[in-house]
Write a protein that holds these residues in place. Sequence first.
Motif, mmCIF file in Angstrom:
data_model
loop_
_atom_site.group_PDB
_atom_site.id
_atom_site.type_symbol
_atom_site.label_atom_id
_atom_site.label_comp_id
_atom_site.label_asym_id
_atom_site.label_seq_id
_atom_site.Cartn_x
_atom_site.Cartn_y
_atom_site.Cartn_z
ATOM 1 N N ASN A 262 72.401 34.729 33.448
ATOM 2 C CA ASN A 262 73.632 35.271 34.023
ATOM 3 C C ASN A 262 73.337 36.394 35.015
ATOM 4 N N LEU A 263 72.366 37.250 34.704
ATOM 5 C CA LEU A 263 72.001 38.330 35.618
ATOM 6 C C LEU A 263 71.433 37.764 36.909
ATOM 7 N N ALA A 264 70.581 36.753 36.775
ATOM 8 C CA ALA A 264 69.993 36.139 37.971
ATOM 9 C C ALA A 264 71.078 35.532 38.855
ATOM 10 N N LEU A 265 72.058 34.871 38.234
ATOM 11 C CA LEU A 265 73.141 34.274 39.011
ATOM 12 C C LEU A 265 73.958 35.339 39.731
ATOM 13 N N GLY A 266 74.061 36.524 39.131
ATOM 14 C CA GLY A 266 74.819 37.601 39.757
ATOM 15 C C GLY A 266 74.110 38.247 40.924
ATOM 16 N N ILE A 267 72.778 38.347 40.858
ATOM 17 C CA ILE A 267 72.075 39.083 41.913
ATOM 18 C C ILE A 267 71.702 38.219 43.108
ATOM 19 N N MET A 268 71.627 36.914 42.942
ATOM 20 C CA MET A 268 71.175 36.058 44.056
ATOM 21 C C MET A 268 72.089 36.143 45.282
ATOM 22 N N PRO A 269 73.422 36.108 45.137
ATOM 23 C CA PRO A 269 74.278 36.245 46.330
ATOM 24 C C PRO A 269 74.165 37.627 46.971
ATOM 25 N N VAL A 270 74.004 38.673 46.155
ATOM 26 C CA VAL A 270 73.867 40.032 46.693
ATOM 27 C C VAL A 270 72.612 40.144 47.539
ATOM 28 N N LEU A 278 65.090 34.200 49.389
ATOM 29 C CA LEU A 278 64.508 33.738 48.130
ATOM 30 C C LEU A 278 63.935 32.334 48.338
ATOM 31 N N PRO A 279 62.695 32.087 48.021
ATOM 32 C CA PRO A 279 61.713 33.011 47.433
ATOM 33 C C PRO A 279 60.765 33.640 48.465
ATOM 34 N N GLN A 280 61.052 33.465 49.765
ATOM 35 C CA GLN A 280 60.107 33.949 50.780
ATOM 36 C C GLN A 280 59.850 35.453 50.664
ATOM 37 N N ASP A 281 60.925 36.230 50.463
ATOM 38 C CA ASP A 281 60.783 37.686 50.380
ATOM 39 C C ASP A 281 60.756 38.196 48.942
ATOM 40 N N LEU A 282 61.334 37.442 48.035
ATOM 41 C CA LEU A 282 61.474 37.907 46.659
ATOM 42 C C LEU A 282 61.565 36.703 45.725
ATOM 43 N N SER A 283 60.821 36.764 44.617
ATOM 44 C CA SER A 283 60.865 35.700 43.605
ATOM 45 C C SER A 283 61.729 36.143 42.432
ATOM 46 N N ILE A 284 62.358 35.167 41.771
ATOM 47 C CA ILE A 284 63.250 35.477 40.640
ATOM 48 C C ILE A 284 63.001 34.497 39.495
ATOM 49 N N ILE A 285 62.979 35.043 38.277
ATOM 50 C CA ILE A 285 62.934 34.243 37.053
ATOM 51 C C ILE A 285 64.091 34.675 36.158
ATOM 52 N N THR A 296 71.546 26.445 41.770
ATOM 53 C CA THR A 296 71.537 27.565 42.704
ATOM 54 C C THR A 296 70.656 27.232 43.899
ATOM 55 N N ALA A 297 70.711 28.082 44.908
ATOM 56 C CA ALA A 297 69.856 27.898 46.088
ATOM 57 C C ALA A 297 69.039 29.169 46.289
ATOM 58 N N PRO A 298 67.739 29.136 46.004
ATOM 59 C CA PRO A 298 66.981 27.999 45.470
ATOM 60 C C PRO A 298 67.234 27.807 43.982
ATOM 61 N N PRO A 299 66.858 26.637 43.426
ATOM 62 C CA PRO A 299 67.003 26.423 41.982
ATOM 63 C C PRO A 299 66.220 27.480 41.200
ATOM 64 N N LEU A 300 66.809 27.958 40.117
ATOM 65 C CA LEU A 300 66.273 29.101 39.388
ATOM 66 C C LEU A 300 65.173 28.711 38.403
ATOM 67 N N GLY A 344 62.417 26.383 42.092
ATOM 68 C CA GLY A 344 62.041 26.827 43.434
ATOM 69 C C GLY A 344 62.226 28.285 43.747
ATOM 70 N N SER A 345 62.525 29.128 42.750
ATOM 71 C CA SER A 345 62.852 30.519 43.046
ATOM 72 C C SER A 345 61.660 31.474 42.990
ATOM 73 N N VAL A 346 60.463 30.934 42.821
ATOM 74 C CA VAL A 346 59.257 31.768 42.780
ATOM 75 C C VAL A 346 58.261 31.278 43.823
ATOM 76 N N ARG A 347 57.701 32.255 44.562
ATOM 77 C CA ARG A 347 56.675 31.942 45.551
ATOM 78 C C ARG A 347 55.364 32.605 45.125
ATOM 79 N N ALA A 348 54.292 31.844 45.179
ATOM 80 C CA ALA A 348 52.965 32.403 44.851
ATOM 81 C C ALA A 348 52.489 33.277 45.991
ATOM 82 N N LEU A 349 51.963 34.450 45.651
ATOM 83 C CA LEU A 349 51.416 35.357 46.651
ATOM 84 C C LEU A 349 49.896 35.239 46.746
ATOM 85 N N ALA A 350 49.294 34.554 45.787
ATOM 86 C CA ALA A 350 47.822 34.430 45.789
ATOM 87 C C ALA A 350 47.453 32.998 45.426
#
Length: 350
Positions: A262-270, A278-285, A296-300, A344-350
Amino acid sequence: MARDPSRKAGIKDIAEAADVAVSTVSHVLNGTAPISAEVRERVLDAANSLGYLARRREKAAIAVLRSVLLAVPSDTLPHSELNLFSWTLLSALTRECERRAIGVIPMEIDRADFSGAQLVERARATNADGILILSEDRADLLHDVAASGIPAVLMNGEDQEMQIDSVTPGNRFAARYATNWLIAQGHRRIMHLTWEGRSTIRRRRDGFLDAFRANGLSLEEAHVHLARGYQPDLGAEAIRGWLDSHDGTMGGVTAIFCAADNLALGIMPVLARAGIRLPQDLSIIGFDGVALGEFTAPPLTTVSVPLEHLGSSALHLLEQRIVNAALNPPAHRLELGCRLTIRGSVRALA
């Protein structure tokens, strides 16, 4: 001659399938004599494949449990997008009770004036064989239930004094696993967005911090950010507060681990309105795996809780408590493993 598949298998059928004597099957199933491991395994495999063990377990369950008092907070009963965690758990439990012909007596328990004594009184008045308590682990309530001697199981909660049996997701281990995975993807500055909830929610924060310690990372990079509750709008409020205090940026945070979907769904539009991709600048779980995360876009990406199994596990604990009442065994605490559902909401940095 082949066995009629419409006829239920018995001990003779098991003996024939396992190539042993009928008396051997009886000894294996009832534990009345020492049998070699190889023969025991052969007998049990045959009994299982013929469906005998499943019927035996089901008959035992029906004989032991006729009705249960289901004590629940009022906000878990109506079906809404905010309570999908509890609603999914209760739906699975109800289906299992219907399958076993176990009567369910619901009772709301989160009124300010509600006491454990009232719960016990209701259980006795309805002749319930046991009590199932969902997401309500007040010490005074649990103490009253334990003192009554009525078999009881706490679902999705923790009895800090271990007075009654409980079953819960492995919150701490799952949160540690998810955070470990984020760290393996190259993320080092991670936010845990959570709220001051019950002990089950605090365990998720514990697991988040455990992962930093286990990886030798500074806890200064583990940002615990509090919302006022688990609702999406409160998540949105919390992340707006963070952005406002960091000049509209995430302040170097590259991933957010939310203590609930529920928290993730609330912050994604903000975040999207703030120009944070998302996820280019920030990843979410997320955590729970029952909200609308796959749409969601991207899928969580989320930690999926085995909600379909919590209810049946609670019933099993209740059955065992009734069957073994004369032995007065210590309280059991059962934790069920969770799984990471990668989308799709997480991008690997390494």
